[in-house]
Each structure stands twice: as structure tokens, then as C-alpha cells.
Design a protein around this motif. Structure first.
Motif, PDB file in Angstrom:
ATOM      1  N   ARG A 295       5.827  84.826  25.471  1.00  0.00           N
ATOM      2  CA  ARG A 295       5.668  86.152  24.852  1.00  0.00           C
ATOM      3  C   ARG A 295       4.393  86.830  25.334  1.00  0.00           C
ATOM      4  O   ARG A 295       4.355  88.048  25.520  1.00  0.00           O
ATOM      5  N   ASN A 324      12.905  83.557  21.397  1.00  0.00           N
ATOM      6  CA  ASN A 324      13.604  84.809  21.092  1.00  0.00           C
ATOM      7  C   ASN A 324      14.545  85.217  22.214  1.00  0.00           C
ATOM      8  O   ASN A 324      14.186  85.130  23.383  1.00  0.00           O
ATOM      9  N   GLU A 326      15.207  88.065  23.308  1.00  0.00           N
ATOM     10  CA  GLU A 326      14.641  89.086  24.203  1.00  0.00           C
ATOM     11  C   GLU A 326      13.718  88.458  25.249  1.00  0.00           C
ATOM     12  O   GLU A 326      13.597  88.975  26.352  1.00  0.00           O
ATOM     13  N   GLY A 364      19.045  82.390  21.811  1.00  0.00           N
ATOM     14  CA  GLY A 364      18.717  82.225  20.402  1.00  0.00           C
ATOM     15  C   GLY A 364      19.109  80.859  19.861  1.00  0.00           C
ATOM     16  O   GLY A 364      18.644  80.452  18.807  1.00  0.00           O
ATOM     17  N   ASP A 481       5.069  90.315  17.322  1.00  0.00           N
ATOM     18  CA  ASP A 481       5.861  89.919  18.486  1.00  0.00           C
ATOM     19  C   ASP A 481       6.519  88.558  18.257  1.00  0.00           C
ATOM     20  O   ASP A 481       6.574  87.730  19.139  1.00  0.00           O
ATOM     21  N   ALA A 482       6.986  88.343  17.028  1.00  0.00           N
ATOM     22  CA  ALA A 482       7.676  87.108  16.647  1.00  0.00           C
ATOM     23  C   ALA A 482       6.719  85.932  16.597  1.00  0.00           C
ATOM     24  O   ALA A 482       5.605  85.985  17.066  1.00  0.00           O
TER      25      ALA A 482
END
Ligand code: WT7
Length: 560
Positions: A295, A324, A326, A364, A481-482
Motif C-alpha cells: 500500500r 485489498n 485494489e 480479496g 488506506d485500509a
């Protein structure tokens, strides 16, 4: 209940073949990861060590054999015996890897500590394990001296780069000891069931517990380093984890070396440019890292990646937190590869559920149980397996070679992890109709910050050492951002007032006592904390209050 993909025999069977050991055959893990290769390819590269100054050192398997022999022989000279605990508090420098393997070579139990641990974290672990020797660096002596005061079991502190003002008490200069040591010290003939490694892991209550692994764990490391990381001797492999945490021993030490694969050890902090430069310079082909790191790389943008030649990469895996979707999409666009998530724990010793190379990735999902692993999602009350789609407790059917053998001195807590023939992982998950596993969250109050588990109790204990604090609750909060960060709510003693200085001091206390990774992002002073009738602080309610979420049905949380 779902068996691993039947794409072949159990990975544990393959692990034994890769290691050249039959079930029950005694071996010493140090011998299997070092000496075995020296017989066939002594001059092959074992490690490439790089640091943030740009220094690069290359070690062959023969270099490694001599170095770990010297460390083992130095431990002999100090009277270290099989079963003794030899701890390290070192950054990932060559001496760290040599210390761990040197200890294991003698039959002692290695206990690697994260170099950034604070003094209480160090003290708890050395005290609980009854460590006999600690190997550290001169730069850590101040906090080490504070940590070891009055620890009766600790006999020697061996120091890399002693400070100019000298050593005292039980401290010894490691280099001087090594100068007198033999580089032909044979491995102790351990059984595969003898203990070799102690990693501490945090729980909801009390101090961290020592997760004990035996030499046989190497079967699991080797098996999964081949099956999931797909490592071959031609690879250039970089695992970004630090051996102060289990990923750094299983996959930045044991697994790859069990296969004779050269690995890169980087002693330096995170920066996109430093990491990309390393991948480019070393032509890294297999890369094992964490969602937090990915990330951060994503935040620095595609351009940062495009500025480097990353074409050597062929396989990227991740562990430690939910990956994630994304990030997976971004990784495919930026690196041209699907990042493969893997799930495991300190207790499991090696990967159990993973997006192995043969599996189509569902972004995921953690993937599927490996061949030879039987996983299930259990009803929290009956501990019976649930059908697909229903959320419950993630569990595994024991045993497997790298399964932990106990919590050090806490057989009661170990026993509590097994129910109805299953090992309870402490995570919640569900499966889909095709047998993929999806992570939901922890089933306890343990906080996962940047892939490191931290117990709320450790943070609360540190906060409570401040004279102004009378009550504290620590809990996870989601970050933009998670991922999760730590937050805390505290109640002050009568007459104490909240101030910016106080909040700063509280954060400093956590940093010094536990470590920088555990510092709460937010500390809020409140008038009271929610408690059960028996007086236990309800962290989940404190968290809900903190986040402004509905507090929910308090009766169900009572006594939980
Ligand atoms: C806990 C274990 C094992 C490597 C490092 C951490 C969480 C681990 C994943 C994943 C979602 C994950 C779980 C697990 N975790 N991998 N792929 N997706 N969560 O070892 O410190 O023992 O932590 O980390 O909650 O139980 P650990």
C-alpha cells in the motif's frame, strides 16, 4: 470442512523429499539449511546482504557454514547447552542470521526479538523464556540494560560493535569471543522433535506467549517455499520481513535456505526508491512482502515503479493482513503480476491457506488450504463445521510438521486453542461455494498494525505506568488506506488534566516500553470506560464509542 486442492500429494510429503528426510528421521535444521548444501555446492551464493549505506556483501554456503560454526562454538565456550534459550536483539545484519543458526546448531532454542522492541517488551520475553544469552548491538545497550535489570536467568549479553565507553557486568564483546571460536563445529544431533525456535505472539489478555517450534518445522518451511513461493535455486529471492517476526525466520531464513536458494537480506528502512532500486540491482525474481508495504508503494504511484527496471520479477506474494483487491489490481497494472495472498500465523509456523501458483486468484480471498491442510469454518458455539457462505471461526485439523508444540510454560493456554479436534486460529472467516477462504477479522481483541500483532494489554500496561492514568483501553481503528492502527482511551487520576504534553508523553511511553509499531495513533482522555458487571473493561464498546458507532447490545458483550 475442506481438504486442500488435490493437485498432488500433501505438501508436507514433498517437503520431506526436498529436505531429504523420512518421517521420524532425526535431523538438525541448521545442518539441513547449511552443511547439506556445502557438500554439493559450497561456493553457491547463500546470502546477499545490503544495507542503507549501499554496502553489499555476498556469502556462500561455505561462508555460512563457517560463520554459524563459529557462533555455535562461541556459545559452547559460554556453557550453552541444548534446550537453553539464546535470544537476539539485532537488525537483519549477517550476525543475526548467524546467531539464530549458531544457536540451533548447538541444540539450543533461538529467540529472535525485533530490534525496535521497547524495554518492557524485551524484558517480558527474556524473563518469560528464562533466556540464558542475549546477542545484541552496541546501539541497543541503553534499553537492554534497563530491560535486563534483575533477570536472574540471563548469564551473558554478547555485543556486536561495543560502544566506546565500554561494556559492563555480564556484557561481552562478541568479536573477541568469535576470534577464539572454531569454524568446524559440527551440528548437535538433535531429534526432529527437539525445540529450536521461540517467537512471542500477543493475545488479548496478559503478556505475549512464547510460541515453541521444533526442528521438524523445517519440513513445512521447505514445502511451502517450493509450493507457494515457487522458489528454485536460480531465483533471486527477497523476503522483506524481519526475523524478529515469524515471516522473517520461516521465509527469510529457513524455507529458502532449506532449498539452497540465495536470499537478499536488506538492513534498511522502507522507501519506494530504495526498494525498487534493490529489486532492479539484484534482479529479484521472487518477492514476499506485506500489504502495508504494497500500500505504501501504491501511494507513491506507478511513476516511482516505472523509473526502475522491474522486469526480473516473476512471482509476488504477500502475508500478514488482508490484501485489498485494489492493491492486487494495482500490482497487476504496475508489476505485470497478480500478487498472491498467503495466510498463516506464528503458531502455524508456515503457510496453510494460500493463492498457490496453480490457483486462479479471486482478489480479496486468502486462497485455498494447501494440499495436506484441512481447514474449516466452525460454528462459534458448537465448534461444528459450517457450510459455505456462513461466517465463523477459522480452524485447522492438527497436526502438521510446523505446528507449534506449546506456549512456553503455558500448556493451559495451548490446550485452550484446541476444540472438537480442531486448532482454533483466532480468526473469523467464511468459504465460498468453490472452497476459497475469505478473511473477516480477528475473533479476539488483538490489534494487527502493519502486519504485526500487538496485544491491547501490552499497550494498556504501558499507558498505566504513567502516574496520571488510572484506566486504559486499547483497540484497533480502521485507517484511511485500509489496515488498522492502534487507538486508546484513558481515564485520568483526580486532579490530572489532559494536555498535548500528556498525550505526547503517553505515546512516548508506549514507544519506549513496547515499540514504535505499537504507538497509538490517537489517545483520548475520557471520564469513564465501559465495564462489565465484574469490572472488566469492554474494549469493543470503548472502540465503538471512539468511532461513534452504535454500541450494540451490551448484554451480549457483558463478560465477553
Ligand atoms: C495473524 C497472524 C504469519 C505471518 C505474519 C503474521 C493475520 C496473517 C493474513 C492474511 C488476513 C492475515 C491473521 C493471523 N493474517 N495473514 N493473508 N489475510 N489476515 O503472523 O503475527 O502470528 O499473525 O495475522 O489475523 O491470525 P502473526
Amino acid at each position: 470442512m475442506s481438504e486442500g486442492e488435490s493437485s498432488g500429494a500433501s505438501v508436507w510429503h514433498q517437503g520431506r523429499l526436498l529436505l531429504g528426510v523420512s518421517p521420524g528421521e532425526p535431523f538438525n535444521a541448521c545442518e539441513r539449511v547449511v552443511d547439506r548444501h556445502c557438500a554439493r555446492y559450497p561456493e553457491a551464493t547463500a546470502a546477499i546482504h545490503r544495507n542503507h549505506h549501499g554496502d553489499r556483501r555476498v556469502f556462500t554456503f561455505e561462508d555460512l557454514r563457517r560463520a554459524v560454526s563459529r557462533f555455535a562454538s562461541a556459545l559452547d565456550a559460554l556453557g550453552v547447552k541444548p534446550g537453553d534459550r539464546v535470544f537476539t536483539l539485532l537488525e537483519p545484519m549477517p550476525e543475526l542470521f548467524w546467531s539464530i543458526l549458531g544457536a540451533i546448531r548447538t541444540g539450543a532454542i533461538a529467540g529472535p526479538l525485533f530490534a525496535a522492541f521497547g524495554s518492557e517488551a524485551i524484558r517480558d520475553r527474556l524473563g518469560d523464556s528464562g533466556a540464558r544469552v542475549l546477542i545484541t548491538h552496541g546501539r541497543h545497550l541503553l534499553k537492554v540494560r534497563a530491560a535486563i535489570e534483575g533477570l536472574p536467568g540471563l548469564k551473558q549479553v554478547l555485543v556486536v560493535d561495543p560502544p566506546a565507553d565500554g561494556l559492563r557486568g555480564i556484557e561481552r564483546d562478541l568479536a573477541a569471543l568469535l576470534a577464539d571460536a572454531s569454524d568446524e563445529r559440527p551440528p548437535h544431533p538433535t531429534s526432529e522433535q527437539d525445540p529450536m525456535l521461540l517467537h512471542y505472539s500477543s493475545g488479548t489478555t496478559g503478556k505475549p506467549k512464547g510460541v515453541l517450534h521444533v526442528h521438524e518445522a523445517l519440513v513445512g518451511h521447505a514445502a511451502t517455499a517450493r509450493a507457494v513461493l515457487d522458489l528454485r535455486r536460480e531465483d533471486s529471492y527477497w523476503c522483506t520481513a524481519d526475523p524478529g517476526w515469524v515471516t522473517g525466520t520461516s521465509y527469510a531464513l529457513f524455507g529458502p535456505w532449506a532449498l539452497g536458494v540465495p536470499q537478499i537480506h536488506y538492513e534498511g528502512g522502507f522507501s519506494s526508491s530504495a526498494w525498487y532500486s534493490l529489486i532492479e540491482a539484484e534482479r529479484v525474481s521472487v518477492w514476499y512482502t506485506s500489504p502495508t508495504a504494497l500500500r505504501m508503494l501504491m501511494r507513491d504511484g506507478v511513476e516511482a515503479a516505472r523509473a526502475h527496471d522491474l522486469s526480473s520479477l516473476r512471482h509476488i506474494c504477500s502475508v500478514g493482513e488482508p490484501l485489498n483487491p485494489e492493491v492486487i489490481r494495482w500490482g497487476l497494472e504496475t508489476y505485470g503480476h497478480t500478487i498472491r495472498d498467503t495466510w498463516w500465523q506464528t503458531e502455524t509456523g508456515c503457510m496453510q491457506i494460500a493463492n498457490a501458483p496453480w490457483l486462479p486468484v479471486r482478489p480479496g480471498s486468502m486462497g485455498k488450504p494447501l494440499p495436506g491442510v484441512t481447514a474449516a469454518v466452525l460454528d462459534p458455539t458448537t465448534h461444528e463445521p459450517l457450510p459455505p457462505g456462513q461466517e465463523g471461526l477459522l480452524a485447522l485439523v492438527p497436526p502438521w510438521p510446523s505446528m507449534f508444540r506449546t506456549y512456553w510454560n503455558r500448556l493451559d493456554l495451548y490446550g485452550a486453542r484446541f476444540r472438537n479436534g480442531f486448532y482454533l486460529t483466532g480468526d473469523r472467516a467464511y468459504t465460498d461455494a468453490d472452497g476459497y477462504y475469505w478473511f473477516v477479522g480477528r475473533d479476539d481483541d488483538v490489534i494487527n498494525t502493519s502486519g504485526h500483532l500487538v496485544g491491547p494489554f501490552e499497550i494498556e500496561s504501558a499507558l498505566l505506568t504513567h502516574p496520571a492514568v488510572v484506566e486504559a483501553a486499547a483497540f484497533p481503528i480502521p485507517v484511511a488506506d485500509a489496515g488498522e492502527a492502534v487507538a486508546a482511551r484513558v481515564v485520568l487520576a483526580a486532579g490530572s488534566e489532559s494536555s498535548r504534553e500528556l498525550i505526547r508523553d503517553l505515546k512516548t511511553l508506549v514507544r519506549r516500553q513496547v515499540g514504535p509499531y505499537a504507538v497509538p495513533r490517537e489517545v483520548v482522555v475520557v471520564d469513564r470506560l465501559p465495564r462489565t458487571r465484574s469490572g472488566k473493561i469492554m474494549r469493543r464498546v470503548a472502540r465503538a464509542e471512539h468511532l461513534g458507532l452504535p454500541v450494540g447490545d451490551l448484554s451480549s458483550l457483558d463478560e465477553s
